[in-house]
Enzyme design. Structure first.
Site, PDB file in Angstrom:
ATOM      1  N   GLU A 177      -1.260   2.012   8.408  1.00  0.00           N
ATOM      2  CA  GLU A 177      -2.390   1.708   9.305  1.00  0.00           C
ATOM      3  C   GLU A 177      -2.062   0.639  10.349  1.00  0.00           C
ATOM      4  OE1 GLU A 177      -6.133   1.483   7.264  1.00  0.00           O
ATOM      5  OE2 GLU A 177      -7.140   0.617   9.011  1.00  0.00           O
TER       6      GLU A 177
ATOM      7  N   GLY B   5     -11.311  10.257  -0.473  1.00  0.00           N
ATOM      8  CA  GLY B   5     -11.279  11.690  -0.120  1.00  0.00           C
ATOM      9  C   GLY B   5      -9.972  12.377  -0.461  1.00  0.00           C
ATOM     10  N   GLY B   6      -8.844  11.869   0.060  1.00  0.00           N
ATOM     11  CA  GLY B   6      -7.557  12.464  -0.261  1.00  0.00           C
ATOM     12  C   GLY B   6      -6.590  12.509   0.897  1.00  0.00           C
TER      13      GLY B   6
ATOM     14  N   LYS C 255       0.468  -9.908  -0.242  1.00  0.00           N
ATOM     15  CA  LYS C 255      -0.147 -11.237  -0.149  1.00  0.00           C
ATOM     16  C   LYS C 255      -1.067 -11.539  -1.313  1.00  0.00           C
ATOM     17  CE  LYS C 255      -3.898 -10.225   3.141  1.00  0.00           C
ATOM     18  NZ  LYS C 255      -4.440 -10.625   4.431  1.00  0.00           N
TER      19      LYS C 255
ATOM     20  N   ARG D 239     -16.010  12.179  12.837  1.00  0.00           N
ATOM     21  CA  ARG D 239     -16.637  10.920  12.427  1.00  0.00           C
ATOM     22  C   ARG D 239     -17.321  10.135  13.532  1.00  0.00           C
ATOM     23  NH1 ARG D 239     -12.474   8.434   8.198  1.00  0.00           N
ATOM     24  NH2 ARG D 239     -12.967  10.107   6.783  1.00  0.00           N
TER      25      ARG D 239
ATOM     26  N   ASP E 291      -3.164  -8.916   9.727  1.00  0.00           N
ATOM     27  CA  ASP E 291      -2.034  -9.866   9.809  1.00  0.00           C
ATOM     28  C   ASP E 291      -0.830  -9.268  10.537  1.00  0.00           C
ATOM     29  OD1 ASP E 291      -3.743 -11.253   8.187  1.00  0.00           O
ATOM     30  OD2 ASP E 291      -2.414 -11.329   6.449  1.00  0.00           O
TER      31      ASP E 291
ATOM     32  N   ARG F 142      -9.211   9.209  14.587  1.00  0.00           N
ATOM     33  CA  ARG F 142      -8.409   9.810  13.507  1.00  0.00           C
ATOM     34  C   ARG F 142      -9.194  10.909  12.802  1.00  0.00           C
ATOM     35  NH1 ARG F 142      -8.068   8.643   7.722  1.00  0.00           N
ATOM     36  NH2 ARG F 142      -9.694   7.111   8.027  1.00  0.00           N
TER      37      ARG F 142
ATOM     38  N   LEU G  96      -3.473   8.646   5.029  1.00  0.00           N
ATOM     39  CA  LEU G  96      -2.497   8.577   3.939  1.00  0.00           C
ATOM     40  C   LEU G  96      -1.306   9.462   4.288  1.00  0.00           C
ATOM     41  CD1 LEU G  96      -4.966   8.736   0.887  1.00  0.00           C
ATOM     42  CD2 LEU G  96      -3.791   6.721   1.775  1.00  0.00           C
TER      43      LEU G  96
ATOM     44  N   ALA H 132       2.136   2.904   2.413  1.00  0.00           N
ATOM     45  CA  ALA H 132       3.228   2.863   3.394  1.00  0.00           C
ATOM     46  C   ALA H 132       4.376   2.000   2.876  1.00  0.00           C
ATOM     47  CB  ALA H 132       2.711   2.322   4.733  1.00  0.00           C
TER      48      ALA H 132
ATOM     49  N   GLY I 252       0.862  -1.177   0.000  1.00  0.00           N
ATOM     50  CA  GLY I 252       0.000   0.000   0.000  1.00  0.00           C
ATOM     51  C   GLY I 252       0.903   1.233   0.000  1.00  0.00           C
TER      52      GLY I 252
ATOM     53  N   HIS J 248     -14.034   0.993   9.461  1.00  0.00           N
ATOM     54  CA  HIS J 248     -13.264   1.669   8.415  1.00  0.00           C
ATOM     55  C   HIS J 248     -11.768   1.710   8.684  1.00  0.00           C
ATOM     56  CE1 HIS J 248     -12.580   4.546   5.206  1.00  0.00           C
ATOM     57  NE2 HIS J 248     -12.140   5.469   6.036  1.00  0.00           N
TER      58      HIS J 248
ATOM     59  N   GLU K 180     -13.322  18.012   4.817  1.00  0.00           N
ATOM     60  CA  GLU K 180     -13.926  16.812   5.422  1.00  0.00           C
ATOM     61  C   GLU K 180     -14.177  17.080   6.901  1.00  0.00           C
ATOM     62  OE1 GLU K 180     -11.569  13.345   4.457  1.00  0.00           O
ATOM     63  OE2 GLU K 180     -11.877  13.624   2.318  1.00  0.00           O
TER      64      GLU K 180
ATOM     65  N   HIS L 190     -16.811   4.429   9.600  1.00  0.00           N
ATOM     66  CA  HIS L 190     -17.105   5.523   8.672  1.00  0.00           C
ATOM     67  C   HIS L 190     -18.624   5.674   8.635  1.00  0.00           C
ATOM     68  CE1 HIS L 190     -17.208   8.097   5.194  1.00  0.00           C
ATOM     69  NE2 HIS L 190     -15.894   8.171   5.208  1.00  0.00           N
TER      70      HIS L 190
HETATM   71  P1  FAD Z   1      -2.751  -0.852   2.797  1.00  0.00           P
HETATM   72  O1  FAD Z   1      -2.924   0.163   1.754  1.00  0.00           O
HETATM   73  O2  FAD Z   1      -3.970  -1.545   3.274  1.00  0.00           O
HETATM   74  O3  FAD Z   1      -1.720  -1.937   2.251  1.00  0.00           O
HETATM   75  C1  FAD Z   1      -1.487  -3.112   2.985  1.00  0.00           C
HETATM   76  C2  FAD Z   1      -0.662  -4.049   2.136  1.00  0.00           C
HETATM   77  O4  FAD Z   1      -0.193  -5.128   2.923  1.00  0.00           O
HETATM   78  C3  FAD Z   1      -1.412  -4.692   0.977  1.00  0.00           C
HETATM   79  O5  FAD Z   1      -0.551  -4.739  -0.122  1.00  0.00           O
HETATM   80  C4  FAD Z   1      -1.674  -6.111   1.465  1.00  0.00           C
HETATM   81  O6  FAD Z   1      -1.800  -7.063   0.450  1.00  0.00           O
HETATM   82  C5  FAD Z   1      -0.417  -6.352   2.262  1.00  0.00           C
HETATM   83  N1  FAD Z   1      -0.541  -7.395   3.280  1.00  0.00           N
HETATM   84  C6  FAD Z   1      -1.407  -7.493   4.302  1.00  0.00           C
HETATM   85  N2  FAD Z   1      -1.152  -8.588   5.032  1.00  0.00           N
HETATM   86  C7  FAD Z   1      -0.087  -9.206   4.460  1.00  0.00           C
HETATM   87  C8  FAD Z   1       0.633 -10.386   4.728  1.00  0.00           C
HETATM   88  N3  FAD Z   1       0.326 -11.197   5.753  1.00  0.00           N
HETATM   89  N4  FAD Z   1       1.666 -10.718   3.915  1.00  0.00           N
HETATM   90  C9  FAD Z   1       1.991  -9.960   2.851  1.00  0.00           C
HETATM   91  N5  FAD Z   1       1.332  -8.827   2.541  1.00  0.00           N
HETATM   92  C10 FAD Z   1       0.308  -8.449   3.340  1.00  0.00           C
HETATM   93  N6  FAD Z   1      -7.317   7.596   4.313  1.00  0.00           N
HETATM   94  C11 FAD Z   1      -7.045   8.868   4.007  1.00  0.00           C
HETATM   95  O7  FAD Z   1      -6.135   9.467   4.558  1.00  0.00           O
HETATM   96  N7  FAD Z   1      -7.776   9.502   3.059  1.00  0.00           N
HETATM   97  C12 FAD Z   1      -8.803   8.910   2.396  1.00  0.00           C
HETATM   98  O8  FAD Z   1      -9.424   9.514   1.537  1.00  0.00           O
HETATM   99  C13 FAD Z   1      -9.127   7.577   2.727  1.00  0.00           C
HETATM  100  N8  FAD Z   1     -10.167   6.942   2.128  1.00  0.00           N
HETATM  101  C14 FAD Z   1     -10.361   5.617   2.402  1.00  0.00           C
HETATM  102  C15 FAD Z   1     -11.377   4.917   1.724  1.00  0.00           C
HETATM  103  C16 FAD Z   1     -11.545   3.563   1.923  1.00  0.00           C
HETATM  104  C17 FAD Z   1     -12.635   2.834   1.175  1.00  0.00           C
HETATM  105  C18 FAD Z   1     -10.709   2.871   2.831  1.00  0.00           C
HETATM  106  C19 FAD Z   1     -10.870   1.404   3.049  1.00  0.00           C
HETATM  107  C20 FAD Z   1      -9.733   3.563   3.532  1.00  0.00           C
HETATM  108  C21 FAD Z   1      -9.561   4.920   3.330  1.00  0.00           C
HETATM  109  N9  FAD Z   1      -8.578   5.633   4.017  1.00  0.00           N
HETATM  110  C22 FAD Z   1      -8.319   6.941   3.699  1.00  0.00           C
HETATM  111  C23 FAD Z   1      -7.651   4.936   4.902  1.00  0.00           C
HETATM  112  C24 FAD Z   1      -6.374   4.647   4.113  1.00  0.00           C
HETATM  113  O9  FAD Z   1      -6.710   4.302   2.792  1.00  0.00           O
HETATM  114  C25 FAD Z   1      -5.574   3.521   4.718  1.00  0.00           C
HETATM  115  O10 FAD Z   1      -5.422   3.715   6.097  1.00  0.00           O
HETATM  116  C26 FAD Z   1      -4.189   3.479   4.079  1.00  0.00           C
HETATM  117  O11 FAD Z   1      -4.330   3.352   2.693  1.00  0.00           O
HETATM  118  C27 FAD Z   1      -3.386   2.334   4.652  1.00  0.00           C
HETATM  119  O12 FAD Z   1      -2.211   2.224   3.899  1.00  0.00           O
HETATM  120  P2  FAD Z   1      -1.176   1.086   4.262  1.00  0.00           P
HETATM  121  O13 FAD Z   1      -0.094   1.171   3.253  1.00  0.00           O
HETATM  122  O14 FAD Z   1      -0.842   1.165   5.686  1.00  0.00           O
HETATM  123  O15 FAD Z   1      -2.013  -0.277   4.069  1.00  0.00           O
HETATM  124  C1  SIN Z   2     -13.448   9.468   2.840  1.00  0.00           C
HETATM  125  O1  SIN Z   2     -13.179   9.763   1.686  1.00  0.00           O
HETATM  126  O2  SIN Z   2     -14.495   9.744   3.403  1.00  0.00           O
HETATM  127  C2  SIN Z   2     -12.442   8.695   3.609  1.00  0.00           C
HETATM  128  C3  SIN Z   2     -11.479   9.612   4.192  1.00  0.00           C
HETATM  129  C4  SIN Z   2     -10.699   8.954   5.279  1.00  0.00           C
HETATM  130  O3  SIN Z   2     -10.968   7.839   5.675  1.00  0.00           O
HETATM  131  O4  SIN Z   2      -9.791   9.622   5.765  1.00  0.00           O
END
Ligand code: FAD
Ligand code: SIN
Length: 535
Positions: free
Chosen positions: A372, A47-48, A34, A287, A220, A383, A389, A15, A13, A348, A113, A241
């Site tokens: 996350e 949202g952004g 995974k 929220r 995980d 949050r 993000l 991060a 993702g 969420h 927001e 959410h």
């Molecule tokens: P993720 O993007 O979830 O990536 C996790 C990665 O880890 C994936 O590639 C997954 O396959 C991998 N993984 C997981 N477990 C394993 C394992 N055991 N082995 C190998 N790989 C694994 N936040 C905002 O700030 N603004 C927004 O507008 C916003 N909108 C959102 C809308 C939705 C619908 C959702 C669900 C969330 C939203 N959020 C938003 C929250 C934000 O998107 C997430 O918190 C953020 O993207 C998390 O990023 P990350 O890189 O930590 O994890």
């Molecule tokens: C949204 O677009 O409402 C999600 C934003 C967030 O989770 O920060």
């Protein structure tokens, strides 16, 4: 396939990808995911990214809004670092090719927001996450120092648990040397060794029946770190959410808060706005308040949803600003320009996670966490919208700086690391056992550990989850590992962490609301910390 590298990054993702890019300057990086590489929460973000670009805005105001939302529990220095470093990293994304939406004057178009006093959300229409994810993947593809491997599911971290026989005197793992990983294509478990491991596995929304999160969000990373002996904090603060599409065929599609920032209003089935009865910011209140208000309205009226109305806005502007939401709703025969959208809350975002310091270090040497999965101290009890993000970008950079330093300083030698031992296990086709336990966990979390909690419900949930965990653990030990059993085991662990944290907090604060203690109490102005001894 590369099994040994300087850095192992788990998760692709925002991060994991941004951390891997920064690490690639310092050594070899193995980046695993995974599932298919873009399948992440990040891809679904709408949202952004919150960041200070508005001339009327300031770092201080963004910090204050974040603190207010956190209900007294966030760490000032962690928030300050996120807010002050954020804009530069958003600009880096812009330079990498993310086509952020701009005003006629060429500046970032800033959305609003809940809980933000100014427009401060940088976005790509209503599909910000997808564009960020694809842009980062594209840059990663061109890095010779990064090997990205899909369908590689990390099972457990390699620590002293595996290398030495733990003795009663040894109650904490001290070092991490990589992870055991299931190759989902060959069904073999391999050792991926690394001098430094970065956990970036995202959240755990799948522990609930209704969630905005995609299937990968099974907690995980939290479960792996917990088993390894790292501290886990604030798991009771699961953010719901307020607005996901209510439709029998829609699998929890998010209706972005940006739609309320654009002027959308929450109304009941009779068309009456109700948020003014709950908060002065009305539909744009933080929220937790909006989600609880919707929950209360639904319980009062007995209806299955409330509505989000944006019909008073210009139809072309709606379609241009929210093309994804418009098209998705249209596919369910809801025209959002002329009729209100039926919405319900859904799980969420996990505000808690693996405890890190400002450098992204966990309490296990060689193990870092960002995004996350982590608990950096920036969200506290709730949050602020679009700070996630942002946090992921800022702390992925911190992880990269510290992991690069760690690897450089050490005269590194791996201990002898055993192969995965599956002797005595058998192949089980008992999918029904897994799916039944999974359904039970999701239902009990939704019914007993949801938006409004009580001692009675939490205690009932705890006794059930203990039994399920025991059952799952026995099954896990006896069978050859599969993705289904690994994820079930992790979800059961995360569920128990959430329930126990919620039971510990005998007050209501931020996202944790219990009818037994409806007010905050100063005794609980602290993080909920859980740490497992390794034996
Ligand atoms: P993720 O993007 O979830 O990536 C996790 C990665 O880890 C994936 O590639 C997954 O396959 C991998 N993984 C997981 N477990 C394993 C394992 N055991 N082995 C190998 N790989 C694994 N936040 C905002 O700030 N603004 C927004 O507008 C916003 N909108 C959102 C809308 C939705 C619908 C959702 C669900 C969330 C939203 N959020 C938003 C929250 C934000 O998107 C997430 O918190 C953020 O993207 C998390 O990023 P990350 O890189 O930590 O994890
Ligand atoms: C949204 O677009 O409402 C999600 C934003 C967030 O989770 O920060």
């Amino acid at each position: 396939m590369r099994y040994e590298s300087d850095f192992l990054v788990i998760g692709t993702g925002i991060a994991g990808l941004s951390c891997a890019l920064k690490l690639a300057r310092h050594g070899s990086v193995t980046l695993i995911s995974k599932k298919e590489r873009a399948e992440s929460n990040t891809t679904y973000a709408q949202g952004g990214i919150a960041a200070v670009f508005n001339p009327k805005d300031s770092y201080e105001q963004h910090i204050q809004d974040t603190l207010k939302s956190s209900a007294g529990l966030c760490k000032m220095e962690a928030v300050r670092m996120m807010v002050e470093r954020g804009p530069a990293l958003v600009k880096e994304l812009d330079e990498l090719g993310v086509a952020f939406t701009r005003t006629a004057a060429g500046d970032f178009d800033l959305g609003c927001e809940g809980g933000h006093r100014h427009e401060r959300i940088v976005h790509v229409k209503d599909h910000t996450g997808r564009d960020v994810e694809l842009a980062l993947l594209d840059v990663v593809r061109h890095q010779s120092n990064i090997v990205l491997l899909e369908n590689q599911l990390a099972i457990d971290l390699i620590t002293e648990h595996h290398v030495f026989t733990p003795t009663p005197a040894c109650d904490a793992a001290l070092n991490c040397w990589g992870a055991y990983v299931l190759d989902a294509t060959t069904h073999r478990v391999k050792r991926f060794t690394a001098k430094a491991t970065i956990m970036a596995t995202g959240g755990c929304g799948q522990v609930y029946l209704h969630t905005t999160n995609p299937r990968i969000a099974t907690g995980d990373g939290i479960a792996m770190c917990f088993r390894a002996g790292a501290a886990i904090a604030n798991m009771e603060f699961m953010q719901f959410h307020p607005t996901t599409l209510y439709h029998p065929d829609a699998e929890s599609f998010l209706i972005s808060e940006a739609l309320r920032g654009f002027g959308g209003q929450l109304i009941d089935s009779k068309g009456v706005p109700f948020m003014e009865r709950y908060h002065k910011m009305k539909s744009l209140a933080p929220r937790d308040i909006v989600a609880r208000a919707i929950d209360a309205e639904m319980k009062k009226s007995g209806e299955r949803c409330v509505y989000l109305d944006v019909t008073h806005k210009n139809a072309d502007e709606i379609k241009n600003r929210f093309p994804q939401i418009y098209a998705k709703c249209k596919s369910y025969k809801i025209d959002i320009t002329s009729e209100p959208i039926p919405v319900v809350p859904a799980a969420h975002y996990s505000c808690g996670g693996v405890v890190t310091n400002l450098k992204g270090e966990t309490d296990i040497a060689g193990l870092y966490a960002c995004g996350e999965v982590s608990s950096t101290g920036v969200h506290g009890a709730n949050r602020l919208a679009s700070n996630s993000l942002l946090e992921a970008l800022v702390y992925a950079e911190q992880c990269a700086i510290s992991a690069a330093d760690f690897v450089k300083k050490k005269d590194f030698r791996f201990p002898p690391i055993p192969f995965w031992d599956d002797q005595g296990t058998f192949n089980s086709e008992e999918w029904v056992l897994i799916s039944h336990d999974l359904a039970e966990i999701k239902n009990l979390m939704w019914d007993y550990v949801g938006i409004v909690r009580s001692n009675l419900r939490l205690e009932r949930a705890l006794s059930r989850i203990r039994l399920i965990r025991q059952e799952v653990e026995n099954y896990y030990r006896r069978t050859t590992v599969t993705d289904g059993i690994i994820e079930l085991r992790n979800l059961a662990t995360v569920a128990q962490l959430i329930i126990q944290s919620a039971l510990w907090r005998k007050e209501s604060r931020g996202l944790h609301f219990t009818t037994d203690y409806p007010h905050p109490h100063d005794d609980y102005l602290q993080d909920t910390l859980i740490k497992q001894r390794i034996i």
